[in-house]
Scaffold this active site. Structure first.
Site, PDB file in Angstrom:
ATOM      1  N   SER A   1       0.843  -1.209   0.000  1.00  0.00           N
ATOM      2  CA  SER A   1       0.000   0.000   0.000  1.00  0.00           C
ATOM      3  C   SER A   1       0.878   1.259   0.000  1.00  0.00           C
ATOM      4  O   SER A   1       0.507   2.273  -0.591  1.00  0.00           O
ATOM      5  CB  SER A   1      -0.980   0.006   1.183  1.00  0.00           C
ATOM      6  OG  SER A   1      -0.325   0.206   2.400  1.00  0.00           O
ATOM      7  N   ASN A   2       2.043   1.197   0.624  1.00  0.00           N
ATOM      8  CA  ASN A   2       2.939   2.366   0.589  1.00  0.00           C
ATOM      9  C   ASN A   2       3.597   2.530  -0.780  1.00  0.00           C
ATOM     10  O   ASN A   2       3.863   3.657  -1.204  1.00  0.00           O
ATOM     11  CB  ASN A   2       3.992   2.265   1.696  1.00  0.00           C
ATOM     12  CG  ASN A   2       3.426   2.685   3.040  1.00  0.00           C
ATOM     13  OD1 ASN A   2       3.249   3.865   3.306  1.00  0.00           O
ATOM     14  ND2 ASN A   2       3.089   1.705   3.872  1.00  0.00           N
TER      15      ASN A   2
ATOM     16  N   LYS B   1      24.175 -12.908   2.569  1.00  0.00           N
ATOM     17  CA  LYS B   1      23.521 -11.600   2.387  1.00  0.00           C
ATOM     18  C   LYS B   1      24.345 -10.739   1.427  1.00  0.00           C
ATOM     19  O   LYS B   1      23.801 -10.008   0.610  1.00  0.00           O
ATOM     20  CB  LYS B   1      23.415 -10.917   3.756  1.00  0.00           C
ATOM     21  CG  LYS B   1      22.581  -9.669   3.750  1.00  0.00           C
ATOM     22  CD  LYS B   1      22.566  -9.054   5.147  1.00  0.00           C
ATOM     23  CE  LYS B   1      21.519  -8.007   5.269  1.00  0.00           C
ATOM     24  NZ  LYS B   1      20.267  -8.472   5.843  1.00  0.00           N
TER      25      LYS B   1
ATOM     26  N   MET C   1      10.965  -6.094   4.998  1.00  0.00           N
ATOM     27  CA  MET C   1      11.143  -6.642   6.337  1.00  0.00           C
ATOM     28  C   MET C   1      12.500  -7.331   6.482  1.00  0.00           C
ATOM     29  O   MET C   1      12.585  -8.516   6.819  1.00  0.00           O
ATOM     30  CB  MET C   1      10.003  -7.602   6.659  1.00  0.00           C
ATOM     31  CG  MET C   1       8.625  -6.988   6.473  1.00  0.00           C
ATOM     32  SD  MET C   1       8.392  -5.402   7.308  1.00  0.00           S
ATOM     33  CE  MET C   1       7.925  -6.001   8.906  1.00  0.00           C
ATOM     34  N   ARG C   2      13.552  -6.541   6.234  1.00  0.00           N
ATOM     35  CA  ARG C   2      14.888  -7.135   6.216  1.00  0.00           C
ATOM     36  C   ARG C   2      15.899  -6.031   6.528  1.00  0.00           C
ATOM     37  O   ARG C   2      15.700  -4.885   6.117  1.00  0.00           O
ATOM     38  CB  ARG C   2      15.111  -7.665   4.789  1.00  0.00           C
ATOM     39  CG  ARG C   2      16.295  -8.515   4.562  1.00  0.00           C
ATOM     40  CD  ARG C   2      16.182  -9.180   3.210  1.00  0.00           C
ATOM     41  NE  ARG C   2      15.088 -10.154   3.168  1.00  0.00           N
ATOM     42  CZ  ARG C   2      15.154 -11.369   3.710  1.00  0.00           C
ATOM     43  NH1 ARG C   2      16.248 -11.777   4.296  1.00  0.00           N
ATOM     44  NH2 ARG C   2      14.114 -12.177   3.652  1.00  0.00           N
TER      45      ARG C   2
ATOM     46  N   ASN D   1      13.382   4.686   5.327  1.00  0.00           N
ATOM     47  CA  ASN D   1      12.473   3.619   5.755  1.00  0.00           C
ATOM     48  C   ASN D   1      11.279   4.238   6.468  1.00  0.00           C
ATOM     49  O   ASN D   1      11.390   5.326   7.047  1.00  0.00           O
ATOM     50  CB  ASN D   1      13.209   2.682   6.714  1.00  0.00           C
ATOM     51  CG  ASN D   1      12.335   1.525   7.192  1.00  0.00           C
ATOM     52  OD1 ASN D   1      11.610   0.923   6.399  1.00  0.00           O
ATOM     53  ND2 ASN D   1      12.392   1.218   8.475  1.00  0.00           N
TER      54      ASN D   1
ATOM     55  N   HIS E   1       8.363   3.221   9.438  1.00  0.00           N
ATOM     56  CA  HIS E   1       8.109   2.238  10.497  1.00  0.00           C
ATOM     57  C   HIS E   1       6.844   2.645  11.243  1.00  0.00           C
ATOM     58  O   HIS E   1       6.662   3.815  11.584  1.00  0.00           O
ATOM     59  CB  HIS E   1       9.312   2.185  11.449  1.00  0.00           C
ATOM     60  CG  HIS E   1       9.183   1.101  12.469  1.00  0.00           C
ATOM     61  ND1 HIS E   1       9.371  -0.232  12.164  1.00  0.00           N
ATOM     62  CD2 HIS E   1       8.852   1.142  13.784  1.00  0.00           C
ATOM     63  CE1 HIS E   1       9.161  -0.956  13.246  1.00  0.00           C
ATOM     64  NE2 HIS E   1       8.849  -0.149  14.246  1.00  0.00           N
TER      65      HIS E   1
HETATM   66  C1  GAR Z   1       3.877  -0.543   6.799  1.00  0.00           C
HETATM   67  O1  GAR Z   1       3.025  -0.287   7.893  1.00  0.00           O
HETATM   68  C2  GAR Z   1       5.302  -0.208   7.171  1.00  0.00           C
HETATM   69  O2  GAR Z   1       5.397   0.873   8.064  1.00  0.00           O
HETATM   70  C3  GAR Z   1       5.745  -1.489   7.830  1.00  0.00           C
HETATM   71  O3  GAR Z   1       5.212  -2.492   7.030  1.00  0.00           O
HETATM   72  C4  GAR Z   1       3.963  -2.044   6.496  1.00  0.00           C
HETATM   73  C5  GAR Z   1       3.939  -2.341   5.012  1.00  0.00           C
HETATM   74  O4  GAR Z   1       2.663  -2.110   4.493  1.00  0.00           O
HETATM   75  N1  GAR Z   1       7.178  -1.567   7.931  1.00  0.00           N
HETATM   76  C6  GAR Z   1       7.824  -2.104   8.955  1.00  0.00           C
HETATM   77  O5  GAR Z   1       7.271  -2.615   9.915  1.00  0.00           O
HETATM   78  C7  GAR Z   1       9.332  -2.030   8.846  1.00  0.00           C
HETATM   79  N2  GAR Z   1       9.965  -2.374  10.079  1.00  0.00           N
HETATM   80  P1  GAR Z   1       2.442  -2.048   2.912  1.00  0.00           P
HETATM   81  O6  GAR Z   1       3.083  -3.318   2.325  1.00  0.00           O
HETATM   82  O7  GAR Z   1       0.959  -2.052   2.745  1.00  0.00           O
HETATM   83  O8  GAR Z   1       3.102  -0.805   2.393  1.00  0.00           O
END
Ligand code: GAR
Length: 191
Positions: free
Chosen positions: A12-13, A64, A89-90, A106, A108
């Site tokens: 979604s982001n 990695k 998520m990495r 990033n 969060h």
């Molecule tokens: C978002 O809420 C982002 O802040 C989080 O994953 C979600 C992804 O949503 N990120 C983390 O937790 C990073 N540590 P999306 O796939 O719908 O954009």
């Protein structure tokens, strides 16, 4: 400036960032999606927008460093100079950190330094906080530790379900992230 978005999930982001770019609100082009979870929903979103996708599972590399060396080759191919992590998520390793120093951001879903790492929304709900939020930060070698660029709070009301809180967090993210990335791009381009 060519931008790559890194994502692992629903995207979604990614969608919000692409929408901002399409509206002319970003002084950069979303030129590539890097996904570390082949088959994740974000890949079809990118394809729907005609954004090239590089889909590589780190598990298929022996280290990695090897995984990131391959990513670096792809990023060079697309002449990428800025990385936006959007639900990636990495942890980013030294190969990419060195190549894009100060040029990786990033998002969060908490008010850092609270609730770092996985499931920040669940952590906030378990702790029973009444205010949580969203942080945009520059990426360094730590987990959710780099310099903070922007934060916005979200109130958790009595009776809010996890879905309610996720919805409020996403609304803030989709507005705050493109705006903050644009500020960073302007800063890097000396505008
Ligand atoms: C978002 O809420 C982002 O802040 C989080 O994953 C979600 C992804 O949503 N990120 C983390 O937790 C990073 N540590 P999306 O796939 O719908 O954009």
């Amino acid at each position: 400036m060519n931008i790559a978005i890194f994502a692992s999930g629903s995207g979604s982001n990614f969608e919000a960032m692409k929408r901002a770019a399409d509206k002319g609100l970003l002084s950069g082009k979303i030129s590539l999606l890097i996904c570390d979870k082949p088959g994740a929903l974000v890949e079809s979103r990118a394809e729907g927008h005609g954004v090239p996708v590089v889909s590589l599972s780190p598990k298929t590399f022996s280290s990695k460093a090897d995984y990131e060396a391959e990513l670096l080759r792809e990023l060079k191919k697309y002449d990428i100079s800025f990385l936006v992590l959007a639900g990636y998520m990495r942890l980013v390793g030294p190969t990419l950190l060195d190549a894009f120093e100060g040029r990786i951001v990033n998002i969060h879903p908490s008010l850092l330094p609270s609730f770092k790492g996985l499931d920040a929304i669940g952590q906030a709900l378990d702790f029973g906080v009444k205010v949580t939020g969203v942080t945009v930060h520059v990426v360094d070698a730590g987990m959710d530790t780099g310099p903070i660029l922007a934060q916005e709070s979200v109130t958790i009301e009595p009776g809010d379900t996890r879905d309610d809180v996720e919805k409020k967090i996403r609304e803030v993210e989709h507005r705050l992230y493109p705006k903050t990335v644009e500020q960073m791009l302007q800063h890097l381009q000396g505008v």
